[in-house]
Design a protein around this motif. Structure first.
Motif, short mmCIF file in Angstrom:
data_model
loop_
_atom_site.label_atom_id
_atom_site.label_comp_id
_atom_site.label_asym_id
_atom_site.label_seq_id
_atom_site.Cartn_x
_atom_site.Cartn_y
_atom_site.Cartn_z
N MET A 1 48.39 42.90 39.00
CA MET A 1 48.58 41.63 39.41
C MET A 1 48.25 41.30 40.84
N ARG A 2 47.57 40.19 41.11
CA ARG A 2 47.01 39.86 42.33
C ARG A 2 48.01 39.33 43.19
N LYS A 3 48.38 39.81 44.45
CA LYS A 3 49.45 39.45 45.49
C LYS A 3 49.37 37.98 45.86
N ASN A 4 50.06 37.10 45.77
CA ASN A 4 49.94 35.86 45.95
C ASN A 4 50.47 35.46 47.48
N VAL A 5 49.70 36.11 48.33
CA VAL A 5 50.02 35.84 49.62
C VAL A 5 49.04 36.16 50.57
N GLN A 20 41.80 44.10 53.55
CA GLN A 20 40.44 43.93 52.83
C GLN A 20 41.03 42.67 51.78
N GLY A 21 40.04 41.96 51.61
CA GLY A 21 40.14 40.72 50.71
C GLY A 21 38.92 40.37 50.32
N LYS A 22 38.64 39.42 49.23
CA LYS A 22 37.26 39.12 48.66
C LYS A 22 37.38 37.46 48.60
N THR A 23 36.68 36.53 49.14
CA THR A 23 36.76 34.96 48.67
C THR A 23 35.57 34.77 47.87
N GLN A 24 35.55 33.54 47.30
CA GLN A 24 34.76 33.24 46.49
C GLN A 24 34.23 31.72 47.11
N PRO A 25 32.81 31.47 46.84
CA PRO A 25 32.44 30.28 46.99
C PRO A 25 33.03 29.15 46.28
N THR A 26 32.99 27.88 47.00
CA THR A 26 33.52 26.72 46.40
C THR A 26 32.27 25.91 46.12
N ASN A 27 32.10 25.48 44.83
CA ASN A 27 30.92 24.69 44.44
C ASN A 27 31.25 23.40 43.98
N GLY A 28 31.24 22.20 44.73
CA GLY A 28 31.67 20.93 43.99
C GLY A 28 33.17 20.90 44.26
N THR A 29 33.71 20.08 43.77
CA THR A 29 35.15 19.75 43.75
C THR A 29 35.93 21.00 42.63
N ASP A 31 39.62 22.84 41.12
CA ASP A 31 40.93 22.23 40.94
C ASP A 31 41.88 23.18 41.99
N LEU A 32 43.03 22.45 41.77
CA LEU A 32 44.10 23.00 42.77
C LEU A 32 44.44 24.61 42.57
N ARG A 33 44.57 25.15 41.49
CA ARG A 33 44.77 26.35 41.19
C ARG A 33 43.68 27.29 41.56
N THR A 34 42.51 26.93 41.39
CA THR A 34 41.19 27.81 42.13
C THR A 34 41.25 27.67 43.51
N LEU A 35 41.51 26.66 44.13
CA LEU A 35 41.53 26.54 45.46
C LEU A 35 42.73 27.57 46.11
N GLN A 36 43.78 27.41 45.51
CA GLN A 36 44.98 28.09 45.85
C GLN A 36 44.64 29.89 45.72
N GLN A 37 44.05 30.18 44.62
CA GLN A 37 43.53 31.54 44.49
C GLN A 37 42.43 32.09 45.56
N GLN A 38 41.66 31.06 45.91
CA GLN A 38 40.74 31.50 46.83
C GLN A 38 41.27 31.60 48.17
N PHE A 39 42.30 30.91 48.46
CA PHE A 39 42.97 31.00 49.75
C PHE A 39 43.54 32.39 49.95
N VAL A 40 44.55 32.58 48.61
CA VAL A 40 45.23 33.84 48.68
C VAL A 40 44.19 35.11 48.79
N ASP A 41 43.06 34.82 48.09
CA ASP A 41 42.04 36.16 48.21
C ASP A 41 41.47 36.37 49.48
N LEU A 42 41.60 35.34 50.38
CA LEU A 42 41.17 35.59 51.76
C LEU A 42 42.04 36.62 52.69
#
Length: 279
Positions: A1-5, A20-29, A31-42
């Protein structure tokens, strides 16, 4: 499970710890859940507390302090970005306006800003350019409480709300993609500015209209039930205020922030004072 922090640390306006962490690029708009996970991955970032209190002895600056005291002699935002990169951080967050209302960008909303200081340079612009050059994400801190402009309990007017909207519009229109806007001084027991006094839904919709992928984060949302998100896209916990994320039970996208010195803004004693233990 990914840590949600995601962890945001601050040494006045610099900090250094590696995760360590990995972020994903955002293409276009997205959804909120994706953006939240991208933030957590930072995972790990730098909270840059740099504003007029940097040149005073108190984190709560005099609301009538002269812009003349904001006079950094060797400001180089590239140093911040290089330090963040070296520490394996993924993003930064800069205090564009703290509680005393001094703006460190070239705002048209008030004369109480950096362009009327001895520096006369847009610090927000220099910050975002420096961090992006290092491949880092950029976030902005913004205080709703504004003691210089008397935006405080019992004194809030339509003109105040218009100023908040105009300032956020500048910040989200003139500096490229902003990953998150971190808002402070809203619905806090020490500010007593409710989500009705400065209407949350109006501000939230404005931010999402200007930048749909920008996360809205209220630093005072930790007081709400720990198992739900109220008035924020990311649950935030200020460890210096005794707010701590449960490592065992947290299931929400969350931020933990703390200074590694005794206070958020730089003090003359910091170069010789021990920092907090990273553990």
């Amino acid at each position: 499970m990914r840590k949600n922090v995601s962890i945001l640390l601050c040494l006045t306006f610099l900090c250094c710890l590696a995760v360590q962490g990995k972020t994903q690029p955002t293409n276009g708009t997205s959804d909120l859940r994706t953006l939240q996970q991208q933030f957590v991955d930072l995972k790990f970032g730098m909270f840059i507390h740099f504003n007029i209190p940097t040149f005073m002895s108190d984190d709560w600056a005099d609301p009538d302090a002269s812009p003349a005291i904001f006079s950094p002699m060797k400001l180089d935002c590239n140093q911040w970005a290089e330090a963040a990169k070296a520490a394996k951080m993924r993003y930064g967050c800069l205090t564009t306006k703290h509680h005393s209302g001094f703006c460190i960008w070239d705002t048209k909303t008030t004369g109480y800003n950096v362009m009327n200081s001895p520096l006369k340079r847009d610090v927000v612009k220099e910050y975002v350019e420096a961090f992006r050059k290092q491949g880092l994400k950029t976030m902005l801190y913004y205080s709703i409480l504004d003691t210089h402009h008397k935006l405080r309990p019992g004194f809030i007017t339509k003109e105040h709300i218009d100023m908040v909207k105009a300032q956020l519009t500048e910040l989200l229109s003139n500096y490229g993609e902003i990953t998150a806007i971190i808002i402070d001084g809203w619905d806090a027991p020490w500010s007593r500015i409710s989500y009705e006094d400065v209407p949350f839904q109006e501000i939230y919709r404005l931010i999402k209209r200007l930048q749909p992928n920008c996360l809205v984060m209220d630093l005072n949302a930790a007081k709400y039930p720990k198992d739900a998100l109220f008035y924020t896209d990311i649950k935030s916990y200020e460890q210096n205020a005794g707010q701590h994320i449960s490592k065992e039970s947290n299931r929400l996208p969350a931020l933990s922030c703390l200074p590694i010195n005794k206070s958020w803004f730089w003090k003359e004693s910091f170069p010789v004072s021990p920092v907090k233990d990273p553990v």
